[in-house]
Scaffold this active site. Structure first.
Site, mmCIF file in Angstrom:
data_model
loop_
_atom_site.group_PDB
_atom_site.id
_atom_site.type_symbol
_atom_site.label_atom_id
_atom_site.label_comp_id
_atom_site.label_asym_id
_atom_site.label_seq_id
_atom_site.Cartn_x
_atom_site.Cartn_y
_atom_site.Cartn_z
ATOM 1 N N GLY A 135 0.821 -1.199 0.000
ATOM 2 C CA GLY A 135 0.000 0.000 0.000
ATOM 3 C C GLY A 135 0.848 1.239 0.000
ATOM 4 N N PRO A 136 0.234 2.381 -0.229
ATOM 5 C CA PRO A 136 0.975 3.642 -0.251
ATOM 6 C C PRO A 136 1.504 3.998 1.131
ATOM 7 C CG PRO A 136 -1.390 4.021 -0.439
ATOM 8 C CD PRO A 136 -1.187 2.552 -0.534
ATOM 9 N N LYS A 194 -7.805 5.077 -7.255
ATOM 10 C CA LYS A 194 -8.174 6.020 -8.311
ATOM 11 C C LYS A 194 -9.512 6.684 -8.021
ATOM 12 C CE LYS A 194 -5.573 3.570 -11.886
ATOM 13 N NZ LYS A 194 -5.625 2.763 -13.123
ATOM 14 N N GLY A 202 -0.530 2.653 7.426
ATOM 15 C CA GLY A 202 -0.469 1.864 8.659
ATOM 16 C C GLY A 202 0.056 0.461 8.497
ATOM 17 N N LYS A 203 0.927 0.231 7.530
ATOM 18 C CA LYS A 203 1.430 -1.141 7.316
ATOM 19 C C LYS A 203 2.310 -1.577 8.491
ATOM 20 C CE LYS A 203 3.383 -0.081 3.407
ATOM 21 N NZ LYS A 203 2.949 1.317 3.306
ATOM 22 N N THR A 204 3.246 -0.727 8.898
ATOM 23 C CA THR A 204 4.176 -1.108 9.970
ATOM 24 C C THR A 204 3.449 -1.233 11.300
ATOM 25 O OG1 THR A 204 5.969 0.022 8.812
ATOM 26 C CG2 THR A 204 6.309 -0.484 11.133
ATOM 27 N N SER A 227 -3.431 2.437 -18.331
ATOM 28 C CA SER A 227 -4.784 2.750 -17.852
ATOM 29 C C SER A 227 -5.279 4.115 -18.294
ATOM 30 C CB SER A 227 -4.819 2.665 -16.316
ATOM 31 O OG SER A 227 -3.964 3.640 -15.753
ATOM 32 N N GLY A 262 2.008 5.655 4.705
ATOM 33 C CA GLY A 262 1.131 6.287 5.678
ATOM 34 C C GLY A 262 -0.201 5.616 5.907
#
Length: 794
Positions: A367-368, A733, A372-374, A690, A370
């Site tokens: 994911g982009p 998107k 919340g992955k970590t 796209s 910020g």
């Protein structure tokens, strides 16, 4: 009260006065009369005794040695009956207690206890100083002086000591005895015997024996030094000190320290819970370590390797907390949204509950920045009740950083995976491998290739680190990897992971996250409370819309932090009233708004179409601009377009050209004029298929002079036959279009299933047009241009 008779060897004249003084017990030393002794006082009773002495004008107390140094609070019976009356000469207080410099005055006998709390006080009577004389005393005195000179000579001190000068300064023979006694490293019983000596002759005899022993030890040391130097060559001079120590230990009959060290290691390994193959290897290395001299290069390397084996949790596991309602509650407390991720964690906990031997999954959170992955990895560990360790892989080039260096290299160390397991202390932690998409690759190796074994459940049960060189079971480790993009991850490595995508947040989700987590955290960091600072939902929404444009919430937290700090300045300057931050105050607090809808795009001319793009930071709106070039030729492309995007423009132009008559376009226009297609911003590289429908719409709008709808964005790949193919990143998107104020989105029909990932509020607010062919797109984007049935609406 307790009573203790005076020492029988000392005759105490009854005429000497009896006084009551505080008693300071000493653990490991004896204070002799006329000598100075620095002391650190830390025990409660001892501190009270010092305070009692300092409260008097003379600052006197009695210093007595303990019979048992292991007793922390000795009573009157736990002290020797003979002590030293002393005066406090210097005193300073510190965190550890009181630092004292005391000077002995004379010997005293402890007669009777007068007080036990808060400090020990006792009646004491001074002992008369022995003054016996005679030829034997004189002979012993001279012998003692000679032995003292010999001790000084054999010690080879850097600063020479003149024994005769010391004797002359002392004057009194008894004072000389105490001076030499304090210079020797005597134990407490020997010093106490010297203090209790009833006559000068007895004291001289005791000191003579101690000095004789000291001379013998020093001469033996000199012999050992000489023998060791003769046995070793010049190239082994660095070995000298260790050989001396070993020779001294042999002469004294003490156990060799190196052998004791190996024995201690053997004992630790015997108590450790190790697999059989590991225990067999460690036994072999222990035998090798025992044969090596401590100065050998391999000695420290072997010892460090064995200590690593001891520190690793070979069979130590954290019991999983398989309470699913509690795990769901923990995940909901730490993160808002992310329902698919939470469901996957709960699925794994359910499997573990039914089958404790199940292998841990290997998740890849994509994911982009910020989103919340970590922090999600930490929440997973908390929900499962496991230890959490994080290792960043960003920028790693050397494969040895993961798998460790071979022990033959100087400075070798285990890899990051084994180090993380050692820090965790258990063999089943949650281990996060952060930024796996940013691994490097050069001549030193490919770290991604090294991860193939680590992230393969069929192989990692016997992972061999190059440094450890023993099979370690990683199959119980819960691996979580994070990435911003999958493009740079090798396919064999990607196949080993279960990819879970974390799309960007909608404005409603950002508002909820800011209210639950971001604002309280910023208030805590600045020392303010929610009662002092009020930030309305309207204010937060204005911050989200006008001061941030991102898929995650990292930039939002930074802006909210800046806002709270501005308010904190008011309180620091003396303001005491609560502050309510209103939307209209944001310009004064945060400066001009950074993002706003471009008014010119609301009434865009023909040849402009809003497309949608996916980036690592989330979705973006890209306006495709096209203009005719009279008397020009061909197709001109600008805006740092990649090869795939350039081909999309050409494919779109070819389709429009081939269907010119159906669209009401003069085919001669394609031959008489050129076309320039530009995609802002020109400084940002762009690529991907796209934007094909946006290119086709912009060209159709240009050639037919029909402006596109200003409230509609579009995405999808086009073919020469006019098909609209599915694309990825639909959620990002759509959220980008919503942030930009575009409420209508054209999508490929095959992406209809991706709409389920959108929040319910977004689906209600937005209008989606599903297109199968380019004609459907043009009919929806260019009103009045295409004739026939309209595109289906979702």
């Amino acid at each position: 009260m307790n009573e203790s008779p005076a020492n029988e060897l000392i005759a105490a004249p009854a005429s000497l006065p009896v006084t009551t003084l505080p008693v300071l017990p000493l653990k490991n030393t004896v204070l002799l009369p006329h000598m100075f002794l620095p002391l650190t006082v830390g025990r409660a009773a001892s501190l009270a005794a010092v305070e009692a002495a300092l409260a008097t004008e003379e600052k006197l107390l009695v210093v007595a040695a303990q019979r048992d140094s292991s007793v922390e609070a000795p009573g009157f019976d736990g002290l020797h009956a003979t002590g030293t009356r002393a005066a406090i000469r210097k005193m300073s207080r510190s965190e550890n207690g009181i630092e004292l410099l005391v000077q002995g005055i004379d010997r005293v006998t402890l007669l009777k206890q007068e007080q036990a709390e808060p400090c020990l006080k006792a009646q004491v009577r001074p002992l008369a100083a022995p003054d016996d004389k005679g030829t034997e005393v004189e002979a012993l005195y001279r012998a003692v002086t000679e032995l003292a000179g010999k001790v000084v000579e054999l010690n080879q001190t850097p600063v020479p000591v003149d024994v005769q000068q010391l004797v002359a300064q002392a004057g009194d023979p008894l004072r000389v005895v105490y001076l030499f006694g304090s210079m020797l490293n005597l134990d407490v019983p020997k010093e106490q015997a010297l203090l209790e000596a009833p006559t000068l002759l007895d004291a001289l005899q005791l000191l003579h024996g101690h000095l004789t022993h000291e001379v013998q030890v020093l001469e033996l040391r000199q012999q050992i030094t000489s023998r060791a130097q003769n046995e070793m060559g010049k190239e082994q001079r660095d070995y000298l000190l260790r050989q001396q120590l070993r020779a001294i230990q042999e002469e004294l009959g003490e156990k060799n320290s190196e052998k004791a060290e190996v024995e201690a290691l053997r004992k630790q390994f015997a108590e450790a819970d190790l697999p059989d193959d590991v225990r067999k290897e460690t036994e072999r290395e222990l035998n090798r370590l025992e044969r090596l001299p401590p100065a050998a290069p391999d000695y420290q390397m072997l010892r460090t390797h064995l200590e690593l084996i001891l520190e690793l949790p070979w069979r130590k596991y954290t019991p999983d907390q398989l309470d699913l309602p509690r795990a769901r509650l923990v995940l909901d407390e730490d993160h808002f949204g992310l329902e698919r991720i939470k469901e996957r964690i709960l699925e794994h906990l359910a499997v573990l509950k039914l089958n404790p031997q199940a292998k841990a999954p290997i998740l890849c959170l994509v994911g982009p920045p910020g989103v919340g992955k970590t922090s999600l990895g930490q929440s997973i560990a908390r929900a499962m009740g496991r230890s959490f360790e994080r290792t960043s892989l960003g920028g790693m080039h050397d494969e040895a950083e993961l798998r460790g260096h071979r022990r033959t290299y100087i400075g070798a160390m285990p890899g990051r995976l084994i180090q993380a397991i050692r820090r965790a202390g258990v063999a089943n932690p949650v281990l996060m491998l952060d930024e796996i998409d940013k691994l490097g690759r050069d001549f030193r190796g490919d770290p991604a290739a090294a991860l193939l074994e680590v992230l393969d459940p069929a192989q990692n049960f016997a992972f061999r680190d190059n440094y450890l060189d023993l099979p370690f079971d990683l199959s119980k480790v819960f691996f979580i990897t994070t990435a911003n993009s999958l493009d740079t991850i090798p396919q064999p490595l990607l196949d080993r992971m279960e990819v879970l995508r974390l799309a960007g947040y909608s404005e409603e989700e950002k508002l909820e996250i800011a209210r639950r987590y971001l604002l309280p955290r910023q208030l805590t960091q600045t020392g303010l409370t929610a009662e002092q600072v009020g930030v309305s939902d309207e204010t937060v929404q204005r911050v989200i819309a006008r001061y941030t444009r991102e898929a995650g919430v990292r930039q939002l937290e930074q802006v909210l932090g800046r806002l709270v700090r501005k308010v904190a300045v008011r309180f620091a300057e003396g303001n005491t009233e609560a502050v309510q931050v209103k939307p209209e105050e944001l310009v004064n607090l945060l400066g001009p708004e950074k993002f706003h809808r471009e008014v010119a795009r609301q009434n865009a001319p023909s040849g402009v179409a809003p497309g949608l793009a996916w980036t690592e930071a989330g979705g973006e709106v890209l306006y495709v601009e096209a203009t005719l070039l009279p008397a020009g030729r061909g197709l001109r492309l600008t805006g740092q377009l990649g090869d795939v995007m350039r081909e999309s423009v050409r494919a779109a132009q070819s389709y429009i050209w081939s269907h010119a008559e159906q669209l009401g376009i003069d085919p001669a226009l394609f031959q008489k004029t050129g076309v320039h297609v530009h995609v802002p911003a020109g400084a940002v590289p762009k690529d991907g298929p796209s934007a094909g429908v946006a290119m086709a719409t912009a060209l159709a709008s240009l050639y037919t002079r029909t402006p596109a709808r200003s409230d509609t964005a579009m995405t999808g790949e086009v073919t020469l036959t006019g098909l609209v193919l599915p694309i990825g990143g639909v959620k990002e998107k759509v959220l980008a279009a919503r942030r930009a104020g575009l409420k209508r989105v054209i999508l490929p029909r095959d992406n209809e299933g991706d709409l389920r990932d959108l929040p319910e509020s977004v689906r209600r607010e937005m209008t989606f047009v599903l297109a199968e062919r380019v004609e459907d797109v043009l009919a929806a984007a260019l009103p009045g241009l295409a004739k026939g049935p309209p595109a289906a609406a979702a």
